[in-house]
Design a protein around this motif. Structure first.
Motif, PDB file in Angstrom:
ATOM      1  N   ALA A 161      46.629  33.964  50.186  1.00 50.73           N
ATOM      2  CA  ALA A 161      46.055  32.784  50.005  1.00 50.73           C
ATOM      3  C   ALA A 161      44.719  32.674  49.715  1.00 50.73           C
ATOM      4  CB  ALA A 161      46.153  31.942  51.085  1.00 50.73           C
ATOM      5  N   ASP A 162      44.005  34.133  49.362  1.00 49.39           N
ATOM      6  CA  ASP A 162      42.473  34.052  48.937  1.00 49.39           C
ATOM      7  C   ASP A 162      42.405  33.785  47.448  1.00 49.39           C
ATOM      8  OD1 ASP A 162      40.250  36.015  48.018  1.00 49.39           O
ATOM      9  OD2 ASP A 162      39.839  35.620  50.125  1.00 49.39           O
ATOM     10  N   LYS A 163      41.453  32.877  47.364  1.00 49.46           N
ATOM     11  CA  LYS A 163      41.162  32.579  45.956  1.00 49.46           C
ATOM     12  C   LYS A 163      40.842  33.714  45.244  1.00 49.46           C
ATOM     13  CE  LYS A 163      40.170  27.624  47.165  1.00 49.46           C
ATOM     14  NZ  LYS A 163      39.064  26.705  47.062  1.00 49.46           N
ATOM     15  N   GLY A 164      39.739  34.609  45.626  1.00 49.26           N
ATOM     16  CA  GLY A 164      39.433  35.642  45.132  1.00 49.26           C
ATOM     17  C   GLY A 164      40.579  36.652  44.490  1.00 49.26           C
ATOM     18  N   TRP A 165      41.796  36.908  45.274  1.00 50.56           N
ATOM     19  CA  TRP A 165      42.911  37.636  44.824  1.00 50.56           C
ATOM     20  C   TRP A 165      43.716  36.686  43.879  1.00 50.56           C
ATOM     21  CZ3 TRP A 165      45.874  41.683  47.706  1.00 50.56           C
ATOM     22  CH2 TRP A 165      45.125  42.473  48.534  1.00 50.56           C
ATOM     23  N   GLN A 166      43.612  35.308  43.908  1.00 47.12           N
ATOM     24  CA  GLN A 166      44.435  34.569  42.920  1.00 47.12           C
ATOM     25  C   GLN A 166      43.828  34.586  41.591  1.00 47.12           C
ATOM     26  OE1 GLN A 166      44.883  30.826  44.970  1.00 47.12           O
ATOM     27  NE2 GLN A 166      46.152  31.550  46.477  1.00 47.12           N
ATOM     28  N   SER A 167      42.445  34.523  41.848  1.00 48.77           N
ATOM     29  CA  SER A 167      41.633  34.620  40.242  1.00 48.77           C
ATOM     30  C   SER A 167      41.722  35.927  39.687  1.00 48.77           C
ATOM     31  CB  SER A 167      40.068  34.208  40.614  1.00 48.77           C
ATOM     32  OG  SER A 167      40.068  33.023  41.161  1.00 48.77           O
ATOM     33  N   PHE A 168      41.650  36.925  40.541  1.00 53.12           N
ATOM     34  CA  PHE A 168      41.800  38.147  39.903  1.00 53.12           C
ATOM     35  C   PHE A 168      43.158  38.665  39.379  1.00 53.12           C
ATOM     36  CE2 PHE A 168      43.450  42.728  39.948  1.00 53.12           C
ATOM     37  CZ  PHE A 168      42.198  43.438  39.736  1.00 53.12           C
ATOM     38  N   ALA A 169      44.361  37.868  39.866  1.00 52.39           N
ATOM     39  CA  ALA A 169      45.671  38.182  39.391  1.00 52.39           C
ATOM     40  C   ALA A 169      45.932  37.168  38.016  1.00 52.39           C
ATOM     41  CB  ALA A 169      46.909  37.500  40.260  1.00 52.39           C
ATOM     42  N   GLU A 170      45.177  36.373  37.756  1.00 56.44           N
ATOM     43  CA  GLU A 170      45.318  35.612  36.407  1.00 56.44           C
ATOM     44  C   GLU A 170      44.863  36.320  35.274  1.00 56.44           C
ATOM     45  OE1 GLU A 170      42.735  32.133  36.940  1.00 56.44           O
ATOM     46  OE2 GLU A 170      44.111  31.082  38.352  1.00 56.44           O
ATOM     47  N   THR A 171      44.186  37.280  35.393  1.00 57.06           N
ATOM     48  CA  THR A 171      43.851  38.234  34.330  1.00 57.06           C
ATOM     49  C   THR A 171      44.411  39.674  34.283  1.00 57.06           C
ATOM     50  OG1 THR A 171      41.524  39.022  35.421  1.00 57.06           O
ATOM     51  CG2 THR A 171      41.502  37.073  33.868  1.00 57.06           C
ATOM     52  N   SER A 172      44.999  39.857  35.432  1.00 56.43           N
ATOM     53  CA  SER A 172      45.678  41.289  35.604  1.00 56.43           C
ATOM     54  C   SER A 172      46.979  41.223  34.995  1.00 56.43           C
ATOM     55  CB  SER A 172      45.545  41.565  36.899  1.00 56.43           C
ATOM     56  OG  SER A 172      46.431  42.785  37.188  1.00 56.43           O
ATOM     57  N   ASN A 173      47.603  42.409  34.361  1.00 49.79           N
ATOM     58  CA  ASN A 173      48.785  42.753  33.759  1.00 49.79           C
ATOM     59  C   ASN A 173      49.748  43.152  34.844  1.00 49.79           C
ATOM     60  OD1 ASN A 173      48.442  41.350  31.272  1.00 49.79           O
ATOM     61  ND2 ASN A 173      47.292  43.096  30.643  1.00 49.79           N
ATOM     62  N   TYR A 174      48.963  43.714  35.926  1.00 49.05           N
ATOM     63  CA  TYR A 174      49.837  44.462  36.859  1.00 49.05           C
ATOM     64  C   TYR A 174      49.758  43.823  38.281  1.00 49.05           C
ATOM     65  CZ  TYR A 174      48.940  47.847  33.216  1.00 49.05           C
ATOM     66  OH  TYR A 174      48.823  48.657  32.171  1.00 49.05           O
ATOM     67  N   VAL A 175      48.903  43.121  38.712  1.00 55.12           N
ATOM     68  CA  VAL A 175      48.864  42.422  40.061  1.00 55.12           C
ATOM     69  C   VAL A 175      49.151  41.045  39.871  1.00 55.12           C
ATOM     70  CG1 VAL A 175      47.565  42.007  42.010  1.00 55.12           C
ATOM     71  CG2 VAL A 175      47.534  44.382  40.857  1.00 55.12           C
ATOM     72  N   PHE A 176      49.859  40.531  40.838  1.00 55.30           N
ATOM     73  CA  PHE A 176      50.263  39.055  40.540  1.00 55.30           C
ATOM     74  C   PHE A 176      50.446  38.590  42.020  1.00 55.30           C
ATOM     75  CE2 PHE A 176      52.214  41.120  36.945  1.00 55.30           C
ATOM     76  CZ  PHE A 176      51.873  40.249  36.022  1.00 55.30           C
ATOM     77  N   VAL A 177      50.013  37.129  42.029  1.00 61.82           N
ATOM     78  CA  VAL A 177      49.801  36.712  43.446  1.00 61.82           C
ATOM     79  C   VAL A 177      50.497  35.297  43.672  1.00 61.82           C
ATOM     80  CG1 VAL A 177      48.005  35.890  45.173  1.00 61.82           C
ATOM     81  CG2 VAL A 177      47.443  37.771  43.747  1.00 61.82           C
ATOM     82  N   GLU A 178      51.087  35.263  44.800  1.00 62.85           N
ATOM     83  CA  GLU A 178      51.623  34.157  45.367  1.00 62.85           C
ATOM     84  C   GLU A 178      50.763  33.504  46.729  1.00 62.85           C
ATOM     85  OE1 GLU A 178      53.166  30.889  46.885  1.00 62.85           O
ATOM     86  OE2 GLU A 178      53.944  31.474  44.831  1.00 62.85           O
ATOM     87  N   GLY A 179      50.308  32.435  46.969  1.00 65.64           N
ATOM     88  CA  GLY A 179      49.681  32.036  47.842  1.00 65.64           C
ATOM     89  C   GLY A 179      50.272  32.154  49.317  1.00 65.64           C
ATOM     90  N   ASP A 180      51.654  31.858  49.339  1.00 65.57           N
ATOM     91  CA  ASP A 180      52.493  31.724  50.579  1.00 65.57           C
ATOM     92  C   ASP A 180      53.190  33.048  50.930  1.00 65.57           C
ATOM     93  OD1 ASP A 180      53.195  29.792  52.704  1.00 65.57           O
ATOM     94  OD2 ASP A 180      55.242  30.417  51.765  1.00 65.57           O
ATOM     95  N   LEU A 181      53.228  33.585  51.908  1.00 60.70           N
ATOM     96  CA  LEU A 181      54.050  34.600  52.317  1.00 60.70           C
ATOM     97  C   LEU A 181      55.332  34.414  52.165  1.00 60.70           C
ATOM     98  CD1 LEU A 181      54.356  37.657  53.060  1.00 60.70           C
ATOM     99  CD2 LEU A 181      53.929  37.172  55.636  1.00 60.70           C
ATOM    100  N   ALA A 182      55.753  33.119  52.906  1.00 55.66           N
ATOM    101  CA  ALA A 182      57.371  33.121  52.752  1.00 55.66           C
ATOM    102  C   ALA A 182      57.892  32.763  51.323  1.00 55.66           C
ATOM    103  CB  ALA A 182      57.584  31.680  53.603  1.00 55.66           C
ATOM    104  N   ALA A 183      56.968  32.152  50.679  1.00 54.61           N
ATOM    105  CA  ALA A 183      57.341  31.773  49.086  1.00 54.61           C
ATOM    106  C   ALA A 183      57.406  33.243  48.219  1.00 54.61           C
ATOM    107  CB  ALA A 183      56.346  30.792  48.341  1.00 54.61           C
TER     108      ALA A 183
END
Length: 401
Positions: free
Chosen positions: A167-189
């Motif tokens: 749910a960290d905004k830094g992780w989510q922003s990083f994933a927006e420009t990465s071709n290898y790491v993708f982020v979902e904010g909710d663990l269950a989802a």
């Protein structure tokens, strides 16, 4: 898109109470020997260990303090208290063992931080690029940067993609420009994303829960309501109250009054976090109404003898409504009949916060407590201090637990 690996950040572990044996964190053992690899950054492991060591040390220190107080009040012999405290395990060793057991249970591969290239780290810091922010104290973001850049390097070297629950905004922003790491904010989802046939399972479970809610399926002692009632009885909730004395919480209990499945757009918003041949685990949002029962011990400060005096106890009850989330384990095949499905376990995973019991007072229903109170008042009046000396500044106010 299909993912080759799954990971979580430190916040996801903390939100799970660092409890690897229950809730959503316990569902991560599905990755061991599975088609999707579970990886975890060395930074996340180190941060988790740090938090866990702090928690275990706090628990150890609290136990020692409680034993000292029990000896002082004559509740336990000094020898027995010493034996009990000596039997406490080393808090650091306990923390290390718990983290090691979690890594073993999930089959996790720890991604070393030294995979992060120093030039990439410095470039991200000075440009700045995510997870570093353009303003503020960027030094606090170094752990996230090390974790993400090393995970990306690991994925790139192996030609893999990684889904991270964060749910960290830094992780989510990083994933927006990465071709290898993708982020979902909710663990269950995030867990649902990596389940094959999750949509079909969600539809079947939704139908199953609706038939229970509408009374089309019989309920017995193993029903959803009964299992939730049992789970609530064991739930330790935080208590807030005000009192003219210092108080301690002796016992808490939640007794289920009603359960309402939250409905949206014609269904219950079922999130499938685990799907096996004969079992499915889902998260659903619910509204729970329960009676909160709390037992207190009350203490007054004797400024003459400079000690606390037990004033007896009292109890309070309050009806509370919570927006919560349940983790429901259902036995049976999603390919079979709905009537063949069966709820076998219910856990509360979030939403039960603190309960404010309002103002509490001594319970004079017991003659012993009433007599003790009068004896204290009489003693203080004889000394010329007045009854209010038992309620001086050191004993007044409210406390929150």
């Amino acid at each position: 898109m299909p993912y080759d690996a799954f990971t979580i950040d430190t916040n996801a572990i903390i939100q799970g109470g660092i409890n690897f044996d229950a809730g959503l964190l316990a569902q991560l053992d599905q990755f061991k020997d599975g088609p999707i690899q579970f990886v975890i950054s060395e930074i996340v492991v180190r941060e988790t260990l740090k938090h866990l060591q702090a928690n275990t040390k706090k628990a150890r220190d609290s136990t020692r303090a409680a034993m000292d107080r029990a000896v002082h009040l004559g509740l336990i012999a000094p020898e027995a208290a010493k034996a009990a405290t000596d039997a406490l395990a080393d808090s650091r060793a306990v923390a290390r063992n718990r983290v090691a057991a979690f890594l073993e249970a999930t089959g996790a591969e720890t991604v070393p931080a030294n995979l992060c290239a120093i030039d990439a780290l410095l470039k991200s810091y000075f440009d700045p690029t995510p997870p570093f922010e353009g303003a503020g104290d960027k030094k606090n973001e170094f752990p996230d940067a090390l974790a993400l850049l090393s995970l990306e390097a690991w994925a790139k070297a192996g030609g893999k993609t990684v889904l991270a629950a964060s749910a960290d905004k830094g992780w989510q922003s990083f994933a927006e420009t990465s071709n290898y790491v993708f982020v979902e904010g909710d663990l269950a989802a995030a867990l649902q994303i990596v389940q094959a046939h999750a949509e079909t399972a969600a539809e079947k479970v939704n139908t199953f829960l609706r038939r229970i809610s509408e009374g089309d399926l019989p309920e017995d002692e193993k029903s959803l309501h009964a299992m939730l009632a049992d789970a609530l009885v064991e739930w330790d909730f935080d208590v807030e109250a005000t009192a003219p004395y210092r108080y301690e919480v002796d016992a808490t209990e939640l007794r289920l009054e009603s359960l309402e499945l939250n409905e949206k757009d014609g269904d219950y918003g079922v999130t499938v976090v685990r799907l096996a041949a004969e079992e499915v685990v889902v998260r659903v949002d619910v509204e729970i109404t329960a009676m909160a029962h709390v037992e207190f011990s009350l203490f007054a400060w004797d400024s003459i003898d400079r000690e606390e005096i037990g004033m007896g106890g009292t109890a309070a009850a309050s009806e509370e409504t919570f927006d919560a989330a349940l983790l429901i384990t259902i036995a049976g095949s999603i390919d079979g009949a709905v009537a063949d499905l069966e709820v076998i376990e219910v856990e509360v995973v979030e939403g039960l916060g603190s309960v404010d019991m309002g103002e509490i007072h001594l319970d004079y229903g017991g003659r012993e407590d009433f007599d003790d109170y009068n004896q204290l008042q009489l003693m203080l009046e004889v000394e010329g201090n007045g009854a209010e000396s038992a309620l001086d500044a050191e004993g007044n106010g409210s406390a929150a637990f």
